[in-house]
Design a protein around this motif. Structure first.
Motif, PDB file in Angstrom:
ATOM      1  N   SER A   1       0.829  -1.207   0.000  1.00  0.00           N
ATOM      2  CA  SER A   1       0.000   0.000   0.000  1.00  0.00           C
ATOM      3  C   SER A   1       0.864   1.259   0.000  1.00  0.00           C
ATOM      4  O   SER A   1       2.015   1.247   0.457  1.00  0.00           O
ATOM      5  CB  SER A   1      -0.933   0.015   1.212  1.00  0.00           C
ATOM      6  OG  SER A   1      -0.196   0.101   2.422  1.00  0.00           O
ATOM      7  N   TYR A   2       0.264   2.331  -0.516  1.00  0.00           N
ATOM      8  CA  TYR A   2       0.915   3.646  -0.493  1.00  0.00           C
ATOM      9  C   TYR A   2      -0.174   4.671  -0.207  1.00  0.00           C
ATOM     10  O   TYR A   2      -1.264   4.628  -0.803  1.00  0.00           O
ATOM     11  CB  TYR A   2       1.594   3.966  -1.816  1.00  0.00           C
ATOM     12  CG  TYR A   2       2.328   5.287  -1.797  1.00  0.00           C
ATOM     13  CD1 TYR A   2       3.630   5.378  -1.307  1.00  0.00           C
ATOM     14  CD2 TYR A   2       1.703   6.449  -2.243  1.00  0.00           C
ATOM     15  CE1 TYR A   2       4.297   6.585  -1.271  1.00  0.00           C
ATOM     16  CE2 TYR A   2       2.362   7.670  -2.215  1.00  0.00           C
ATOM     17  CZ  TYR A   2       3.660   7.735  -1.730  1.00  0.00           C
ATOM     18  OH  TYR A   2       4.321   8.938  -1.683  1.00  0.00           O
ATOM     19  N   SER A   3       0.117   5.587   0.710  1.00  0.00           N
ATOM     20  CA  SER A   3      -0.899   6.580   1.059  1.00  0.00           C
ATOM     21  C   SER A   3      -0.275   7.955   1.268  1.00  0.00           C
ATOM     22  O   SER A   3       0.919   8.079   1.600  1.00  0.00           O
ATOM     23  CB  SER A   3      -1.666   6.151   2.316  1.00  0.00           C
ATOM     24  OG  SER A   3      -0.798   6.018   3.410  1.00  0.00           O
TER      25      SER A   3
ATOM     26  N   GLN B   1       3.365   7.514   3.140  1.00  0.00           N
ATOM     27  CA  GLN B   1       3.543   6.226   3.809  1.00  0.00           C
ATOM     28  C   GLN B   1       3.443   5.079   2.809  1.00  0.00           C
ATOM     29  O   GLN B   1       2.521   5.043   1.988  1.00  0.00           O
ATOM     30  CB  GLN B   1       2.476   6.061   4.893  1.00  0.00           C
ATOM     31  CG  GLN B   1       2.604   4.805   5.733  1.00  0.00           C
ATOM     32  CD  GLN B   1       1.473   4.719   6.742  1.00  0.00           C
ATOM     33  OE1 GLN B   1       0.481   4.042   6.507  1.00  0.00           O
ATOM     34  NE2 GLN B   1       1.604   5.425   7.869  1.00  0.00           N
ATOM     35  N   ALA B   2       4.392   4.150   2.892  1.00  0.00           N
ATOM     36  CA  ALA B   2       4.351   2.920   2.089  1.00  0.00           C
ATOM     37  C   ALA B   2       4.501   1.743   3.036  1.00  0.00           C
ATOM     38  O   ALA B   2       5.309   1.791   3.970  1.00  0.00           O
ATOM     39  CB  ALA B   2       5.453   2.911   1.035  1.00  0.00           C
TER      40      ALA B   2
ATOM     41  N   LEU C   1       6.854  -4.324   6.907  1.00  0.00           N
ATOM     42  CA  LEU C   1       7.766  -3.175   6.977  1.00  0.00           C
ATOM     43  C   LEU C   1       7.036  -1.930   6.477  1.00  0.00           C
ATOM     44  O   LEU C   1       6.271  -1.988   5.511  1.00  0.00           O
ATOM     45  CB  LEU C   1       8.999  -3.433   6.108  1.00  0.00           C
ATOM     46  CG  LEU C   1      10.000  -2.291   5.942  1.00  0.00           C
ATOM     47  CD1 LEU C   1      10.692  -2.002   7.273  1.00  0.00           C
ATOM     48  CD2 LEU C   1      11.028  -2.644   4.863  1.00  0.00           C
ATOM     49  N   ARG C   2       7.279  -0.786   7.175  1.00  0.00           N
ATOM     50  CA  ARG C   2       6.620   0.457   6.785  1.00  0.00           C
ATOM     51  C   ARG C   2       7.629   1.594   6.690  1.00  0.00           C
ATOM     52  O   ARG C   2       8.584   1.665   7.481  1.00  0.00           O
ATOM     53  CB  ARG C   2       5.531   0.811   7.800  1.00  0.00           C
ATOM     54  CG  ARG C   2       4.522   1.814   7.250  1.00  0.00           C
ATOM     55  CD  ARG C   2       3.401   2.033   8.228  1.00  0.00           C
ATOM     56  NE  ARG C   2       3.711   3.080   9.192  1.00  0.00           N
ATOM     57  CZ  ARG C   2       2.900   3.416  10.199  1.00  0.00           C
ATOM     58  NH1 ARG C   2       1.775   2.764  10.382  1.00  0.00           N
ATOM     59  NH2 ARG C   2       3.243   4.385  11.029  1.00  0.00           N
TER      60      ARG C   2
ATOM     61  N   TYR D   1      11.664   4.194   9.179  1.00  0.00           N
ATOM     62  CA  TYR D   1      11.412   2.818   8.751  1.00  0.00           C
ATOM     63  C   TYR D   1      11.020   2.030  10.007  1.00  0.00           C
ATOM     64  O   TYR D   1      11.717   2.105  11.033  1.00  0.00           O
ATOM     65  CB  TYR D   1      12.658   2.191   8.121  1.00  0.00           C
ATOM     66  CG  TYR D   1      13.199   2.968   6.937  1.00  0.00           C
ATOM     67  CD1 TYR D   1      12.664   2.800   5.665  1.00  0.00           C
ATOM     68  CD2 TYR D   1      14.250   3.875   7.108  1.00  0.00           C
ATOM     69  CE1 TYR D   1      13.160   3.512   4.585  1.00  0.00           C
ATOM     70  CE2 TYR D   1      14.751   4.599   6.036  1.00  0.00           C
ATOM     71  CZ  TYR D   1      14.199   4.415   4.771  1.00  0.00           C
ATOM     72  OH  TYR D   1      14.694   5.126   3.710  1.00  0.00           O
ATOM     73  N   SER D   2       9.958   1.293   9.928  1.00  0.00           N
ATOM     74  CA  SER D   2       9.515   0.552  11.119  1.00  0.00           C
ATOM     75  C   SER D   2       9.120  -0.870  10.749  1.00  0.00           C
ATOM     76  O   SER D   2       8.601  -1.130   9.652  1.00  0.00           O
ATOM     77  CB  SER D   2       8.340   1.264  11.794  1.00  0.00           C
ATOM     78  OG  SER D   2       7.263   1.445  10.892  1.00  0.00           O
TER      79      SER D   2
END
Length: 767
Positions: free
Chosen positions: A505-507, A531-532, A550-551, A577-578
């Protein structure tokens, strides 16, 4: 087994040697006259027919023929295949009519993601580009009604002769709007005939059959006594539920005008048909409309039907002599009773998949374990059709059961245990074949939602689900939110097996957030968040959703306005990065106002700025969870305790990820926001927070809810200091009216943090 086959073969041979006259089913005692019941249309008001049928059964009136229109065709059609008045009474009371008469999906057995969508958007429809939508033409396509009819008519869903193949002779009426002609169903598929007869113009989509476009039969013949006479009725007993003609003062809104147009058209042939009726009963339905499907309304309408019939008791008894029966004789009628159609399990003999790809067939077999199942019930039927529409994106989906049938001649003979018109119903005890039929694939699924509150004012959200043409089901989900907080999101989900759904996803979010301090506005911050997220593990099974991945986040701060102290903190653009793991569980029976079930959410995240560290130090660990359980006391009152909290561990805590409380919902303005009774706006608290809340919920009337909640919390910079600070306490009372557009109502709260009351108004679902 061989002995039973020999007996069956012998019976068939004997039957084959008998003349057609001898084989004809005897519908009634030849010494009495043929009796017909005529049931008019009227939407929900037609529930009164059930009350009248109860009294007719009590009086011992035999019924050979049933004719009906609209709701009269539904009650009459079911009565003709074996439902007696008591079973009809039970059936209509247990139905969730708010679901049946809409196109909502039953997502109780679907994923939490799908359930959340249903409780975010008030409008959802499937669109098929490049092809005509055969289900178009009405606000409601009627797929849930069609599904219910399929289930209730088990054993009678094939093309049949309604005179020779049903326990009671039956006919119903529809209107062909192509040439404005009256269409009388004496044969065909019973569920389809019933659905066509009640297709109220503009409200329900018409039924298309060949070159015919069929709508509600009430437009041509709302009280079909003439058809009963044509079918051989000697005595006609009729029931109508139309109200008194409206005056000019009573006609105002759009619905009243539409109802008046329908009522006027329903006068066609009415007077002539009443004139040929031997006993006509007109039920008082004042105060109710064709849409009065609440439980209270159904109860009252059935009771009024009984009361009207009892007022004619002497006439009903007097009819018995004309029929050829003794007035003082009240025989027990041999009327079939079908109590278990919606609950019985039927042995599966096999499956047939129609208009489906092998990949879709494999998906359904895996998801529901069809190869291992040996039985099916109505609940599984519904789950299969819902999955075909939601997971596989078919515009329409149908699951019907074909019973194993005895030979044509044998099943018509009067042999104990084998079907005939007075003793039992179709014999399908040997099992059923499950037929799954798919319609056209949807090009997109369109969702729409709107809301208003006194903090953000108006907002609108649109969603598009777009299936990709591939061997493995792949779904693209696009979401756009317009309002003070702008959001655009794209998501790609792969369905390689039953439950795992890898997701990318990408927002983009343009946040405009007010931050309060002790109840006073401290500052406003505006920033863009990109955010990806990649979730290679996205396990979804009904009530459980487990996600790991991973985000990446990038924060672009635009401006900050506020107090002098708040302006001293400088915000620089930053990225993170999380690594994240989330577990969601929800077994609550209602998304907004549950009375039973459990909700549990937990998340662990490790936040860095280079995949390993944060500001050259150990990364930030976040542990958050919330747990709520509902304890019902009776059917309308529930107590809901909830525990929740968020703990941050690390030497560096970026402000954008700090703990905040306020409002009624988790993650409403920002993802780390936690609700707190008595605080309406968002306030920062310390890095360790644990809270508890108890809510009392009272259901009033059909859709009103009164809520009262008390919350307490402890917060500190370190876990061991949690009990050192003052306890936060808040109280709140709320009233909401639950509508198809979402909850409408408001809250009044107070807390020792803000030390002032606040009022919050909400209209619509939360997003």
């Amino acid at each position: 087994m061989n002995y039973r086959k020999s007996i069956l073969t012998l019976l068939v041979m004997i039957a084959a040697s008998v003349s057609a006259q001898e084989l004809k089913v005897v519908d009634k005692d030849s010494t009495r006259k043929t009796v017909a019941v005529v049931l008019s249309g009227g939407g929900a008001k037609g529930m009164a027919h059930i009350g009248v049928l109860k009294v007719l059964e009590k009086a011992g009136i035999p019924i050979d023929i049933v004719t009906g229109t609209s709701m009269g065709s539904i009650i009459g059609g079911l009565y003709s295949i074996g439902y007696n008045a008591n079973s009809l009474d039970s059936m209509v009371r247990v139905q969730d009519w708010s679901y049946v008469i809409t196109d909502k999906e039953d997502l109780s057995s679907q994923s939490l993601i799908d359930r959340k969508k249903q409780n975010t958007y008030f409008y959802t429809t499937g669109l098929t580009f490049g092809k005509r939508d055969v289900n178009a033409g009405g606000i409601i396509k009627g797929k849930n009604l069609a599904e219910l009819f399929q289930q209730l008519c088990l054993g009678f869903t094939d093309s049949l002769d309604f005179s020779s193949d049903l326990p009671k002779h039956f006919a119903c009426v529809a209107t062909d709007i192509i040439d404005n002609s009256e269409i009388v169903f004496h044969s065909g598929r019973l569920p389809q005939a019933m659905r066509a007869s009640m297709a109220i113009p503009a409200a329900f989509s018409p039924v298309r059959m060949g070159d015919k476009v069929l709508v509600d039969g009430g437009l041509k013949n709302n009280y079909p006594a003439d058809i009963a006479r044509e079918m051989g009725a000697d005595i006609i007993i009729g029931v109508s539920v139309q109200g008194a003609p409206k005056t000019a003062e009573e006609i105002g809104g759009t619905m009243s005008i539409l109802n008046q147009i329908i009522d006027i058209n329903c006068k066609n042939k009415y007077d002539e048909n009443v004139a040929i009726t031997d006993l006509h009963m007109k039920v008082d339905t004042k105060g109710y409309t064709p849409a009065s499907f609440s439980q209270a309304a159904i109860d009252t309408l059935i009771r009024r039907g009984e009361e009207e019939a009892m007022r004619h008791w002497d006439e009903i008894v007097a009819l018995k002599e004309r029929i050829g029966m003794k007035k003082d004789s009240f025989p027990e009628l041999l009327h079939p009773f079908r109590p278990g159609v919606m609950t019985d399990k039927h042995r599966i003999l096999g499956y047939t998949f129609e208009n489906m790809t092998p990949q879709d067939e494999r998906f359904l077999r895996q998801k529901f374990g069809l190869n291992k199942r040996d039985s099916i019930d109505a609940k599984l039927e519904q789950e299969l059709t819902t999955s075909m529409r939601m997971d596989l994106f078919y515009q329409t989906a149908e699951c019907h059961l074909i019973p194993e049938r005895l030979p044509e001649v044998t099943r018509r003979m009067r042999i104990p245990g084998i079907w005939h018109q007075q003793d039992s119903i179709w014999n399908y005890s040997n099992g059923v074949r499950v037929v799954l039929t798919a319609g056209e694939r949807k090009s997109v699924q369109l969702h729409g939602g709107v809301r208003y509150d006194n903090e953000e004012y108006a907002a609108m959200q649109l969603g598009l689900d777009i299936p990709l043409k591939s061997k493995t089901p792949i779904n693209t989900d696009i979401t756009l939110r317009l309002g003070k907080r702008l959001m655009a999101r794209g998501e790609l989900t792969i369905h390689p097996s039953s439950f795992t759904r890898p997701t990318l996803s990408y927002s983009f979010r343009r946040n405009d957030v007010d931050i309060y301090s002790n109840g006073d506005l401290d500052y406003n911050i505006r920033y863009n968040q990109f955010q990806a997220e990649l979730l290679p593990i996205n396990f979804s099974f009904r009530q459980i959703n487990l996600m790991m991945g991973l985000r990446w986040d990038f924060m672009h701060y635009r401006d900050k306005l506020g107090s002098e102290s708040s302006m001293q903190v400088e915000l620089e653009n930053e990225h993170f990065y999380s690594y994240r793991a989330r577990l969601n569980f929800n077994s609550e029976n209602n998304w907004n106002f549950p009375t039973s079930g459990v909700r549990f959410n937990a998340e662990y995240a490790y936040l860095t700025d280079n995949f390993t560290k944060l500001d050259d130090k150990a990364g930030l660990s976040e542990v958050s969870a919330d747990w709520r359980i509902s304890f019902p006391f009776g059917s309308r009152f529930a107590i809901q305790p909830m525990l929740y909290g968020r703990l941050l561990f690390g030497s560096v805590v970026p402000p954008v990820f700090g703990n905040t409380i306020g409002g009624d919902w988790f993650g409403h303005y920002v993802e780390q926001q936690m609700p707190f009774a008595g605080i309406g706006n968002m306030e920062y608290v310390k890095h360790q927070l644990l809270a508890a809340q108890v809510q009392a919920q009272q259901h009033i009337g059909s859709s009103s809810y009164v809520l009262f909640k008390v919350a307490v919390a402890q917060h500190a910079d370190k876990v061991k200091q949690l009990l050192d600070n003052r306890t936060l306490v808040g109280v709140q009372g709320s009233y909401f009216y639950n509508t198809m557009f979402g909850p409408v109502g408001g809250s009044l709260g107070y807390s020792n943090r803000t030390k002032k009351p606040y009022i919050f108004l909400n209209i619509g679902f939360v997003f």
